[in-house]
Write a protein that holds these residues in place. Structure first.
Motif, PDB file in Angstrom:
ATOM      1  N   VAL A 167       0.835  -1.205   0.000  1.00 58.00           N
ATOM      2  CA  VAL A 167       0.000   0.000   0.000  1.00 58.00           C
ATOM      3  C   VAL A 167       0.872   1.257   0.000  1.00 58.00           C
ATOM      4  O   VAL A 167       2.082   1.200   0.228  1.00 58.00           O
ATOM      5  CB  VAL A 167      -0.934   0.035   1.231  1.00 58.00           C
ATOM      6  CG1 VAL A 167      -1.854  -1.165   1.240  1.00 58.00           C
ATOM      7  CG2 VAL A 167      -0.120   0.093   2.521  1.00 58.00           C
ATOM      8  N   GLY A 168       0.221   2.385  -0.233  1.00 57.28           N
ATOM      9  CA  GLY A 168       0.908   3.665  -0.192  1.00 57.28           C
ATOM     10  C   GLY A 168       0.179   4.645   0.705  1.00 57.28           C
ATOM     11  O   GLY A 168      -1.045   4.553   0.882  1.00 57.28           O
ATOM     12  N   GLY A 169       0.918   5.584   1.276  1.00 54.41           N
ATOM     13  CA  GLY A 169       0.314   6.607   2.113  1.00 54.41           C
ATOM     14  C   GLY A 169       1.120   7.894   2.053  1.00 54.41           C
ATOM     15  O   GLY A 169       2.293   7.880   1.671  1.00 54.41           O
ATOM     16  N   VAL A 170       0.482   9.000   2.398  1.00 51.96           N
ATOM     17  CA  VAL A 170       1.162  10.297   2.456  1.00 51.96           C
ATOM     18  C   VAL A 170       0.960  10.907   3.838  1.00 51.96           C
ATOM     19  O   VAL A 170      -0.170  10.986   4.335  1.00 51.96           O
ATOM     20  CB  VAL A 170       0.642  11.252   1.366  1.00 51.96           C
ATOM     21  CG1 VAL A 170       1.256  12.647   1.554  1.00 51.96           C
ATOM     22  CG2 VAL A 170       0.971  10.730  -0.026  1.00 51.96           C
ATOM     23  N   TYR A 171       2.055  11.311   4.445  1.00 49.52           N
ATOM     24  CA  TYR A 171       2.051  11.878   5.792  1.00 49.52           C
ATOM     25  C   TYR A 171       1.954  13.397   5.739  1.00 49.52           C
ATOM     26  O   TYR A 171       2.678  14.055   4.972  1.00 49.52           O
ATOM     27  CB  TYR A 171       3.342  11.471   6.498  1.00 49.52           C
ATOM     28  CG  TYR A 171       3.563  12.087   7.852  1.00 49.52           C
ATOM     29  CD1 TYR A 171       2.875  11.625   8.974  1.00 49.52           C
ATOM     30  CD2 TYR A 171       4.472  13.124   8.040  1.00 49.52           C
ATOM     31  CE1 TYR A 171       3.089  12.160  10.227  1.00 49.52           C
ATOM     32  CE2 TYR A 171       4.703  13.675   9.287  1.00 49.52           C
ATOM     33  CZ  TYR A 171       4.005  13.194  10.375  1.00 49.52           C
ATOM     34  OH  TYR A 171       4.225  13.738  11.621  1.00 49.52           O
ATOM     35  N   SER A 172       1.058  13.957   6.546  1.00 51.54           N
ATOM     36  CA  SER A 172       0.912  15.408   6.631  1.00 51.54           C
ATOM     37  C   SER A 172       1.798  15.966   7.730  1.00 51.54           C
ATOM     38  O   SER A 172       1.669  15.570   8.900  1.00 51.54           O
ATOM     39  CB  SER A 172      -0.551  15.781   6.917  1.00 51.54           C
ATOM     40  OG  SER A 172      -0.651  17.154   7.263  1.00 51.54           O
ATOM     41  N   LEU A 173       2.688  16.865   7.364  1.00 52.08           N
ATOM     42  CA  LEU A 173       3.535  17.511   8.366  1.00 52.08           C
ATOM     43  C   LEU A 173       2.706  18.367   9.307  1.00 52.08           C
ATOM     44  O   LEU A 173       3.061  18.552  10.478  1.00 52.08           O
ATOM     45  CB  LEU A 173       4.585  18.389   7.681  1.00 52.08           C
ATOM     46  CG  LEU A 173       5.603  17.691   6.767  1.00 52.08           C
ATOM     47  CD1 LEU A 173       6.552  18.722   6.166  1.00 52.08           C
ATOM     48  CD2 LEU A 173       6.389  16.628   7.523  1.00 52.08           C
ATOM     49  N   HIS A 174       1.580  18.886   8.813  1.00 52.30           N
ATOM     50  CA  HIS A 174       0.753  19.782   9.610  1.00 52.30           C
ATOM     51  C   HIS A 174      -0.074  19.055  10.659  1.00 52.30           C
ATOM     52  O   HIS A 174      -0.167  19.494  11.807  1.00 52.30           O
ATOM     53  CB  HIS A 174      -0.184  20.587   8.700  1.00 52.30           C
ATOM     54  CG  HIS A 174       0.498  21.675   7.930  1.00 52.30           C
ATOM     55  ND1 HIS A 174       1.129  21.454   6.729  1.00 52.30           N
ATOM     56  CD2 HIS A 174       0.664  22.994   8.199  1.00 52.30           C
ATOM     57  CE1 HIS A 174       1.656  22.585   6.284  1.00 52.30           C
ATOM     58  NE2 HIS A 174       1.397  23.532   7.158  1.00 52.30           N
ATOM     59  N   THR A 175      -0.673  17.937  10.272  1.00 51.61           N
ATOM     60  CA  THR A 175      -1.587  17.243  11.183  1.00 51.61           C
ATOM     61  C   THR A 175      -1.034  15.945  11.748  1.00 51.61           C
ATOM     62  O   THR A 175      -1.508  15.465  12.780  1.00 51.61           O
ATOM     63  CB  THR A 175      -2.906  16.914  10.469  1.00 51.61           C
ATOM     64  OG1 THR A 175      -2.664  15.915   9.456  1.00 51.61           O
ATOM     65  CG2 THR A 175      -3.501  18.161   9.820  1.00 51.61           C
ATOM     66  N   GLY A 176      -0.064  15.346  11.062  1.00 49.31           N
ATOM     67  CA  GLY A 176       0.454  14.059  11.488  1.00 49.31           C
ATOM     68  C   GLY A 176      -0.331  12.887  10.929  1.00 49.31           C
ATOM     69  O   GLY A 176       0.021  11.730  11.158  1.00 49.31           O
ATOM     70  N   ALA A 177      -1.389  13.170  10.177  1.00 52.70           N
ATOM     71  CA  ALA A 177      -2.252  12.109   9.646  1.00 52.70           C
ATOM     72  C   ALA A 177      -1.642  11.475   8.396  1.00 52.70           C
ATOM     73  O   ALA A 177      -0.988  12.143   7.592  1.00 52.70           O
ATOM     74  CB  ALA A 177      -3.629  12.661   9.312  1.00 52.70           C
ATOM     75  N   VAL A 178      -1.855  10.165   8.266  1.00 59.71           N
ATOM     76  CA  VAL A 178      -1.447   9.434   7.069  1.00 59.71           C
ATOM     77  C   VAL A 178      -2.696   9.166   6.244  1.00 59.71           C
ATOM     78  O   VAL A 178      -3.666   8.568   6.721  1.00 59.71           O
ATOM     79  CB  VAL A 178      -0.769   8.102   7.430  1.00 59.71           C
ATOM     80  CG1 VAL A 178      -0.532   7.260   6.177  1.00 59.71           C
ATOM     81  CG2 VAL A 178       0.549   8.355   8.161  1.00 59.71           C
ATOM     82  N   THR A 179      -2.651   9.595   4.976  1.00 55.94           N
ATOM     83  CA  THR A 179      -3.764   9.363   4.051  1.00 55.94           C
ATOM     84  C   THR A 179      -3.355   8.278   3.073  1.00 55.94           C
ATOM     85  O   THR A 179      -2.343   8.416   2.367  1.00 55.94           O
ATOM     86  CB  THR A 179      -4.124  10.651   3.279  1.00 55.94           C
ATOM     87  OG1 THR A 179      -4.445  11.693   4.206  1.00 55.94           O
ATOM     88  CG2 THR A 179      -5.308  10.408   2.353  1.00 55.94           C
ATOM     89  N   LEU A 180      -4.113   7.201   3.027  1.00 58.02           N
ATOM     90  CA  LEU A 180      -3.795   6.106   2.122  1.00 58.02           C
ATOM     91  C   LEU A 180      -4.054   6.512   0.687  1.00 58.02           C
ATOM     92  O   LEU A 180      -5.008   7.221   0.387  1.00 58.02           O
ATOM     93  CB  LEU A 180      -4.613   4.861   2.491  1.00 58.02           C
ATOM     94  CG  LEU A 180      -4.350   4.286   3.880  1.00 58.02           C
ATOM     95  CD1 LEU A 180      -5.237   3.080   4.129  1.00 58.02           C
ATOM     96  CD2 LEU A 180      -2.885   3.899   4.034  1.00 58.02           C
TER      97      LEU A 180
END
Length: 230
Positions: A215-228
């Motif tokens: 799978v792939g995900g992107v990490y938000s520097l602002h919120t800390g959330a990972v979006t798949l």
């Protein structure tokens, strides 16, 4: 049957306590064997949700460190960028022995990373391979600006296919365009996942058999959330 708010709160509290107790226990061959790609993904995303909320579960460092001397039984391999702002284990609220972490600028699938992933899946027993890109990636920005600098040049060239596949932004396709950079970050993650399947028959076959998930995900520097990423 409808449950009262009190009952729901009690159930959530019980679940949280169980999760906290489980986090203190070092992973074993038995616990690893019980895992599935789906359960590992759920665990990682639940951990990320807690991380975003500022909740950190102490994984009992001393016990885990000692247990690790007898072997390792991780649940996932995370391919991350080298960026110091992306603390991978913390991002998913994991402790010693839970993850293999591979790092390379731009989270690209080098031969060395592919070999490491194959080891992690076949020998190490992981159930998930995740490519984790992140917001405002410096390697992606450098590739967008066609930076040339020693060995970095060859590395950044491997991000060029993602740049080429991002449409639009004709007014500005440089690192100054934050939306363009964000689109390239996402596309780079998706292409890297595709490349892993294409370049590693070992991993592709394991995924087809349902033994692992890539799978792939992107990490938000602002919120800390990972979006798949799909």
């Amino acid at each position: 049957m409808k449950y009262s708010n009190l009952a729901i709160a009690a159930a959530l509290l019980t679940s949280s306590i169980a999760f906290a107790e489980e986090a203190k226990v070092a992973p074993t061959a038995e616990t690893q064997k019980s895992l599935t790609p789906e359960s590992v993904m759920a665990d990682l995303m639940a951990g990320n949700k807690d991380y975003v909320a500022g909740k950190s579960i102490d994984p009992n460092i001393e016990v885990r460190r000692e247990a690790g001397t007898a072997g390792q039984f991780p649940k996932a391999y995370i391919l991350s960028c080298v960026d110091s702002r992306v603390p991978v284990e913390q991002v998913f609220n994991q402790g010693i022995g839970d993850l293999f972490v591979g790092r390379v600028a731009g989270n690209i699938e080098t031969d060395e990373q592919l070999g490491s992933m194959e080891f992690a899946a076949v020998v190490g027993g992981v159930k998930v391979i995740m490519v984790l890109g992140h917001e405002a990636c410096g390697a992606v920005k450098g590739a967008c600006d066609h930076v040339k600098m020693g060995n970095l040049t060859t590395l950044l060239d491997q991000i060029t296919p993602a740049i080429d596949k991002v449409e639009g932004h004709e007014d500005d396709r440089s690192s100054k365009n934050e939306e363009f950079v964000a689109d390239v970050v996402e596309k780079n993650v998706v292409l890297t996942v595709d490349d892993i399947r294409e370049r590693s028959k070992v991993l592709a076959d394991l995924e087809k058999e349902g033994k692992i998930k890539i799978v792939g995900g992107v990490y938000s520097l602002h919120t800390g959330a990972v979006t798949l990423q799909e």
